[in-house]
Design a protein around this motif. Structure first.
Motif, PDB file in Angstrom:
ATOM      1  N   LEU A  76       0.829  -1.203   0.000  1.00 39.08           N
ATOM      2  CA  LEU A  76       0.000   0.000   0.000  1.00 39.08           C
ATOM      3  C   LEU A  76       0.864   1.255   0.000  1.00 39.08           C
ATOM      4  N   ALA A  77       1.852   1.301   0.887  1.00 36.05           N
ATOM      5  CA  ALA A  77       2.727   2.476   0.980  1.00 36.05           C
ATOM      6  C   ALA A  77       3.541   2.656  -0.297  1.00 36.05           C
ATOM      7  N   GLY A  78       4.048   1.556  -0.847  1.00 37.35           N
ATOM      8  CA  GLY A  78       4.859   1.640  -2.058  1.00 37.35           C
ATOM      9  C   GLY A  78       4.094   2.186  -3.245  1.00 37.35           C
ATOM     10  N   ASN A  79       2.880   1.708  -3.432  1.00 37.74           N
ATOM     11  CA  ASN A  79       2.084   2.167  -4.577  1.00 37.74           C
ATOM     12  C   ASN A  79       1.598   3.603  -4.409  1.00 37.74           C
ATOM     13  N   ILE A  80       1.209   3.970  -3.198  1.00 34.34           N
ATOM     14  CA  ILE A  80       0.772   5.349  -2.958  1.00 34.34           C
ATOM     15  C   ILE A  80       1.944   6.312  -3.140  1.00 34.34           C
ATOM     16  N   LEU A  81       3.117   5.941  -2.617  1.00 32.27           N
ATOM     17  CA  LEU A  81       4.302   6.786  -2.775  1.00 32.27           C
ATOM     18  C   LEU A  81       4.665   6.936  -4.250  1.00 32.27           C
ATOM     19  N   PHE A  82       4.570   5.832  -5.003  1.00 28.81           N
ATOM     20  CA  PHE A  82       4.883   5.905  -6.429  1.00 28.81           C
ATOM     21  C   PHE A  82       3.938   6.858  -7.144  1.00 28.81           C
ATOM     22  N   LEU A  83       2.645   6.800  -6.803  1.00 28.98           N
ATOM     23  CA  LEU A  83       1.671   7.705  -7.423  1.00 28.98           C
ATOM     24  C   LEU A  83       1.980   9.163  -7.070  1.00 28.98           C
ATOM     25  N   LEU A  84       2.342   9.409  -5.811  1.00 28.25           N
ATOM     26  CA  LEU A  84       2.663  10.775  -5.390  1.00 28.25           C
ATOM     27  C   LEU A  84       3.894  11.302  -6.125  1.00 28.25           C
ATOM     28  N   LEU A  85       4.897  10.445  -6.272  1.00 30.77           N
ATOM     29  CA  LEU A  85       6.125  10.859  -6.955  1.00 30.77           C
ATOM     30  C   LEU A  85       5.856  11.190  -8.417  1.00 30.77           C
ATOM     31  N   THR A  86       5.088  10.355  -9.099  1.00 30.12           N
ATOM     32  CA  THR A  86       4.828  10.584 -10.523  1.00 30.12           C
ATOM     33  C   THR A  86       3.958  11.812 -10.748  1.00 30.12           C
ATOM     34  N   GLN A  87       3.171  12.180  -9.744  1.00 33.67           N
ATOM     35  CA  GLN A  87       2.354  13.385  -9.880  1.00 33.67           C
ATOM     36  C   GLN A  87       3.127  14.638  -9.503  1.00 33.67           C
ATOM     37  N   ALA A  88       4.043  14.521  -8.534  1.00 31.51           N
ATOM     38  CA  ALA A  88       4.733  15.701  -8.011  1.00 31.51           C
ATOM     39  C   ALA A  88       5.867  16.178  -8.910  1.00 31.51           C
ATOM     40  N   ASP A  89       6.544  15.258  -9.580  1.00 31.97           N
ATOM     41  CA  ASP A  89       7.713  15.613 -10.392  1.00 31.97           C
ATOM     42  C   ASP A  89       7.311  15.693 -11.868  1.00 31.97           C
ATOM     43  N   LEU A 136       1.726 -10.094  -2.917  1.00 29.66           N
ATOM     44  CA  LEU A 136       3.142 -10.059  -3.290  1.00 29.66           C
ATOM     45  C   LEU A 136       3.393  -9.240  -4.551  1.00 29.66           C
ATOM     46  N   THR A 137       2.578  -9.449  -5.584  1.00 23.77           N
ATOM     47  CA  THR A 137       2.777  -8.689  -6.825  1.00 23.77           C
ATOM     48  C   THR A 137       2.604  -7.189  -6.610  1.00 23.77           C
ATOM     49  N   PRO A 138       1.530  -6.712  -5.934  1.00 19.80           N
ATOM     50  CA  PRO A 138       1.422  -5.272  -5.657  1.00 19.80           C
ATOM     51  C   PRO A 138       2.567  -4.729  -4.811  1.00 19.80           C
ATOM     52  N   MET A 139       3.160  -5.575  -3.971  1.00 22.43           N
ATOM     53  CA  MET A 139       4.283  -5.122  -3.152  1.00 22.43           C
ATOM     54  C   MET A 139       5.561  -5.011  -3.989  1.00 22.43           C
ATOM     55  N   LEU A 140       5.763  -5.948  -4.912  1.00 19.55           N
ATOM     56  CA  LEU A 140       7.003  -5.998  -5.682  1.00 19.55           C
ATOM     57  C   LEU A 140       7.011  -5.039  -6.875  1.00 19.55           C
ATOM     58  N   ASN A 141       5.850  -4.781  -7.477  1.00 17.71           N
ATOM     59  CA  ASN A 141       5.802  -3.939  -8.676  1.00 17.71           C
ATOM     60  C   ASN A 141       6.464  -2.573  -8.482  1.00 17.71           C
ATOM     61  N   PRO A 142       6.084  -1.788  -7.458  1.00 17.74           N
ATOM     62  CA  PRO A 142       6.744  -0.475  -7.309  1.00 17.74           C
ATOM     63  C   PRO A 142       8.224  -0.590  -6.967  1.00 17.74           C
ATOM     64  N   LEU A 143       8.615  -1.672  -6.286  1.00 22.90           N
ATOM     65  CA  LEU A 143      10.035  -1.865  -5.981  1.00 22.90           C
ATOM     66  C   LEU A 143      10.830  -2.124  -7.250  1.00 22.90           C
ATOM     67  N   ILE A 144      10.289  -2.940  -8.132  1.00 25.52           N
ATOM     68  CA  ILE A 144      10.980  -3.264  -9.386  1.00 25.52           C
ATOM     69  C   ILE A 144      11.212  -2.007 -10.213  1.00 25.52           C
ATOM     70  N   TYR A 145      10.203  -1.133 -10.256  1.00 25.34           N
ATOM     71  CA  TYR A 145      10.321   0.060 -11.092  1.00 25.34           C
ATOM     72  C   TYR A 145      11.075   1.195 -10.426  1.00 25.34           C
ATOM     73  N   SER A 146      11.299   1.102  -9.122  1.00 25.78           N
ATOM     74  CA  SER A 146      11.881   2.238  -8.406  1.00 25.78           C
ATOM     75  C   SER A 146      13.340   2.063  -8.026  1.00 25.78           C
ATOM     76  N   LEU A 147      13.716   0.863  -7.584  1.00 23.40           N
ATOM     77  CA  LEU A 147      15.035   0.692  -6.981  1.00 23.40           C
ATOM     78  C   LEU A 147      16.174   0.991  -7.943  1.00 23.40           C
ATOM     79  N   ARG A 148      16.042   0.589  -9.210  1.00 14.98           N
ATOM     80  CA  ARG A 148      17.112   0.814 -10.189  1.00 14.98           C
ATOM     81  C   ARG A 148      16.788   1.969 -11.133  1.00 14.98           C
TER      82      ARG A 148
END
Length: 308
Positions: free
Chosen positions: A39-52, A279-291
């Motif tokens: 939940l935190a990962g996906n919400i943070l990803f949405l906030l980042l893509t909207q803010a920048d 697991l998939t919702p948890m891993l998806n934002p990590l895959i796209y963010s870490l690298r």
């Protein structure tokens, strides 16, 4: 309203993922922790893509749609699962059950179409960079995203209508932690084998056609990358494409409808469902963010702004 007239009982009973014990409470806590991380990962990803503003590109637009889909499937399943475990009440209304079926099927189908759209986006970006602003303008991106959602809605409307047109009698104990189509169909006192075979055939077609788009897109991308002379260009293309391929692998690795009904078991269905609802919702934002340097740069920028 005739859908509900086949049974005199008003509620289904979700047997849940765990029985109530100290050990299972520990396992439930782990599931809850993974869910909170997703939940935190996906919400943070949405906030980042909207803010920048630098992330206001087609690729990140489609990634934000993927995050919304992950949040939708989590919202459909996890709150009810947690409430039932903590309260001890395992009941779910027929309307609530139909809502879960609708949302889970909708997101599963829409995500399949969206992954094909994302593969096409990467194909155009790598193979036809000069045409990219024309082919992937915002109108085209919105239409392709809307088509993915509408494809999922159409599939889920048909499934819900058919599943709840069957008569349900006797025990309405769903051997699952949410209302999934195969688990609900097991409770019907009518012969559902023809419908289950139809579901299997439709799912195979719906899954393989987008997969064909993904494979064709990446075959062309691989040929283009091999012919590149710039090492930096190769690394950038492979970096974004490898992340997308990892998400595609996660999606198709968690698809349970590729099995015939006779080969499926309640235990196997629950294990697969944990994979694609948590697991998939948890891993998806990590895959796209870490690298991803752009995401990390946006995160650092947001962190500094919060510090001020």
């Amino acid at each position: 309203m005739d859908i509900w007239n086949h049974t005199s009982l008003s509620d289904f009973i979700l047997l849940g993922l765990f029985s109530y014990s100290l050990y299972n409470f520990f396992l439930f806590s782990l599931v809850l922790l993974a869910s909170a991380t997703a939940l935190a990962g996906n919400i943070l990803f949405l906030l980042l893509t909207q803010a920048d503003r630098r992330l206001h590109t087609p690729m990140y637009f489609f990634l934000s749609q993927l995050s919304i889909m992950d949040l939708t499937i989590m919202g459909a399943v996890l709150p009810k699962m947690a409430a039932n475990f903590l309260s001890g009440s395992k009941f779910i209304s027929q309307g609530g059950c139909a809502t879960q079926v609708f949302l889970v099927v909708m997101v599963g189908s829409a995500e399949c179409f969206l992954l094909a759209v994302m593969a096409y986006d990467r194909y155009v970006a790598v193979c036809h960079p000069l045409w990219y602003p024309v082919l992937m303008n915002w109108k085209a991106c919105c239409l392709m995203s809307l088509a993915s959602w509408m494809g999922g809605v159409a599939d889920s409307v048909i499934d819900v209508g058919m599943v709840f047109s069957f008569p349900y009698c006797g025990s309405l104990q769903v051997d699952h932690f949410f209302c999934e189509v195969p688990a609900v169909l097991r409770l019907s006192c009518a012969d559902t084998s023809l419908f289950e075979d139809l579901i299997y055939a439709c799912c195979v077609i719906m899954l393989l056609l987008p997969l064909g788009v993904v494979v064709a897109s990446y075959a062309r991308i691989l040929m283009a990358v091999i012919s590149m002379t710039s090492t930096e260009g190769k690394q950038k293309a492979l970096s974004t494409c490898s992340s997308h391929l990892a998400v595609v692998g996660l999606y198709y690795g968690g698809v349970s409808y590729m099995q015939r009904a006779s080969a499926r078991t309640p235990v196997g269905d629950r294990a697969t469902s944990i994979f694609y609802t948590i697991l998939t919702p948890m891993l998806n934002p990590l895959i796209y963010s870490l690298r991803n340097k752009e995401i990390m740069r946006a995160f650092k920028k947001m962190w500094k702004m919060q510090g001020k």
